[in-house]
Design a protein around this motif. Sequence first.
Motif, PDB file in Angstrom:
ATOM      1  N   ASN A 378     102.940 -77.645 -35.225  1.00  0.00           N
ATOM      2  CA  ASN A 378     104.145 -76.456 -34.217  1.00  0.00           C
ATOM      3  C   ASN A 378     104.293 -76.996 -33.061  1.00  0.00           C
ATOM      4  O   ASN A 378     104.030 -76.521 -32.166  1.00  0.00           O
ATOM      5  CB  ASN A 378     103.565 -75.130 -34.739  1.00  0.00           C
ATOM      6  CG  ASN A 378     104.500 -74.342 -33.939  1.00  0.00           C
ATOM      7  OD1 ASN A 378     105.401 -74.444 -34.120  1.00  0.00           O
ATOM      8  ND2 ASN A 378     103.508 -72.751 -33.432  1.00  0.00           N
ATOM      9  N   SER A 573     106.434 -72.724 -39.210  1.00  0.00           N
ATOM     10  CA  SER A 573     105.703 -73.889 -38.740  1.00  0.00           C
ATOM     11  C   SER A 573     105.103 -73.031 -40.379  1.00  0.00           C
ATOM     12  O   SER A 573     104.119 -71.875 -39.987  1.00  0.00           O
ATOM     13  CB  SER A 573     104.884 -73.893 -37.426  1.00  0.00           C
ATOM     14  OG  SER A 573     106.286 -74.609 -36.474  1.00  0.00           O
ATOM     15  N   PRO A 574     104.477 -74.376 -40.814  1.00  0.00           N
ATOM     16  CA  PRO A 574     103.075 -74.253 -41.518  1.00  0.00           C
ATOM     17  C   PRO A 574     101.779 -73.337 -40.926  1.00  0.00           C
ATOM     18  O   PRO A 574     101.183 -73.654 -39.951  1.00  0.00           O
ATOM     19  CB  PRO A 574     102.481 -75.559 -42.219  1.00  0.00           C
ATOM     20  CG  PRO A 574     103.974 -76.695 -41.453  1.00  0.00           C
ATOM     21  CD  PRO A 574     104.451 -75.790 -40.293  1.00  0.00           C
TER      22      PRO A 574
END
Length: 740
Positions: A378, A573-574
């Motif tokens: 991120n 973001s993951p």
Amino acid sequence: MCTLVLFFFARFVVLSNISHLNLAFMFSIIFFSWIFYCRVDYLFSLWQFLIFLFHSFAGLSFKNVNLEKSENLEKHRTEDFSTSKSLVVRRGAPFRVSLQLEGRAFNPKTDSLRIKVMLGRLYVAMPVTFVKHASSTHWTAYIEPKGLNLQSPSIYISPPATASVGSYRFQVSAFTQNNQKTRASGRFILLCNPWCPEDTVHIPFEDQREEYVQKDSGLLFMGTAKNMVSRPWSFDQYEPGVLETCLNLLQVSPQHQQNRRMDYLNRRNPVYISRVVSAMINSEDDRGVLKGNWSGDYKQGVHPSLWTGSSDILRQWTQSGFSPVKYGQCWVFAAVMCTVMRVLGIPCRVVTNFNSAHDTNGNLLIEEFYSETGKKLNRSKDSIWNFHVWVECWMTRRDLGKEMDGWQVLDPTPQERSGGVFCCGPAPVKAIKDRRIDLFYDVPFVYAEVNADVHSIVLSEGRVLSYSKDTERVGSLICTKAVGYPRHQSLTGDYKHVKSPTSTISSRSSTMSDGSTLRRAGSSKGVAVLLSLDKAPVAGEPVRFTVKVINKQNVAKMMKVHVNAQAKEYNHSPSDTFWETHGVIQLAPMEAKVIPQQILPAQYEDVVGDDLINLAVVLQDMASQERVLATEEFNIASPELVIEVAKESSIMPGKEHTATVSFTNPFSHQVSGVLTVAGAGLLQGKVHFRMSQLRPGGTVQQGITFTPSMVGTKMLQASLLLTNMNSTIRGFKMVFVNRA
Ligand SMILES: *[C@@H]1O[C@H](CO)[C@@H](O)[C@H](O)[C@H]1NC(C)=O
Ligand SMILES: *[C@@H]1O[C@H](CO)[C@@H](O)[C@H](O)[C@H]1NC(C)=O
Ligand SMILES: *[C@@H]1O[C@H](CO)[C@@H](O)[C@H](O)[C@H]1NC(C)=O
């Protein structure tokens, strides 16, 4: 002598301009005078005398105005608004009102009529002519002399195709030869007219007008391009109060509050209207409809995924005195805007852009960062949303020139300010395709959303280990619902000059898509990695994919392979890794190896719902330390509810019908939840059912009854909120309601 008395009496009555109440009294006096008169003089027959009396004494007086709703609504294709209290008509076409008279009949030779049409304080007054005359540039009113009913004359009011949209009042005044005056008034709502060739929103085909103006349900496309989710949405134009709320939205807008006169004048122009609506759908800068929230915490409102239609949102906004409804995300903003535009008569469709770039610094470049084991980091302010949803409205662009006519992008999701306000568009789709970034409005922003390049970078302790570029990911598919069918239609070619289709191999491979990336990564040798899903993943089944590793050189190699999966929301973001695998493989010179992989349902079950999966593989040549990266993002298709309607081909309005909703549990554990069924024009409001524990593989069926209130193709939709999983399963069924 009697005649003289009567004559003076008549003059007295006319001059004193008697009121209606006194008329009855007057008539009785006149009647007795007549008996007296007849005895003396038989010159007049009774009939002639009555006519004489009517013309001399009884004033022309209006009882009321009949708005002829059913005839006008049918002619103006506004029949579905028949439950609204108002008369709803479209500009560019006349509508008929008839005057109900009291007293004498209308006399076209001696009486004249005038009409005043009012929008707020603006008004236009015109005489009612006896020749049919409609104009595309100004208001007219006329009486058709043929077949004129003198007891109840009909007036045609003809708004020009350039009239402003809004809620009007009108006043009809009659003037007799004796300068008597009588008045009646009424109201109507005026909308744009896509059927009228002179209207700037004219769209040429009937099936398009049906789909983009009249259709009150649709599909929103979400998920990923390869595993698209079609979410049913009820636009609800014809639900009680929606029309009024859409007009109120224009009244509440800052443009109207600041300068009513200018706002009313500008409302003739769909470019202006659409820009005002785009700003009013979000609640930034104004008292708009929806508050956006992407925080993951929606406790103070409704989770954006739980809305199923626009009327709940619009009703809540009105009932709260125009305070923003919590919460919206892009598809909610777009779908509500689509409702408002369709109500106002401006053709509108909801469009999804898969892999939508949000380029904050305008360099048409999005950077992504990965760790050396394939975890997405991120780090970047720029972002790619897996999908982004906006609307397109159809209109001519007199401000830009003919070649920019047609579909225009409008984006009500608050992302960037345009002209100081959170709104976006109208940006002509043709201008986006031709990169005419000089044209109004917001073309550069939308251009970047569909065209930015993606740079993927593998980092280790701040050092760049690998770098690759993908020119095809962003805007990989742009689509909307097809006209007349419940499936998607690609619009990619309208937005971009599409290159010839690439091979079926995943274009996500960093090294295969662009040979130059290897050199830019500082590598002279060749290794390649490909990541491909065997098929679109389905909930309850393992996610199967292969990693293909290629040694492009004539030496044997030892490679480290890192595969990593993270859950992510569509615009985030993951989060942390939920699945990973690492290994070492040996490749002979020029050898390619395929490594099958799978993620089991129990391993990904937390991701089901609207979340997506980011899958990445990093390949490391142990000798050269060279790295290559391949990534893929996908969603897991959730199971669907199946809706079956009994006696499907003979559905009639006003009759009770039955349907069955069924659900089979594909998960490896028990589920329970609440089933909600809705359908504008089929059901009033919503019905809820509680569903208790359903074992893995088990099926549950729920019968429902519905009584259609409208004709045409309507959508029955069901959603099942699984309370122990926080995810929603949906289904829909198109129901054709025959004309009775
Ligand atoms: C989102 O919603 C949560 C709770 O519902 C709230 O605390 C937060 O402030 C909201 N965020 C925004 C940007 O409104
Ligand atoms: C990513 O970083 C930003 C700040 O740089 C932060 O606000 C955000 O919450 C982070 N997101 C995740 C998913 O960690
Ligand atoms: C569902 O959501 C609620 C509130 O957001 C949370 O407290 C709960 O833990 C979630 N349940 C599951 C199974 O994720």
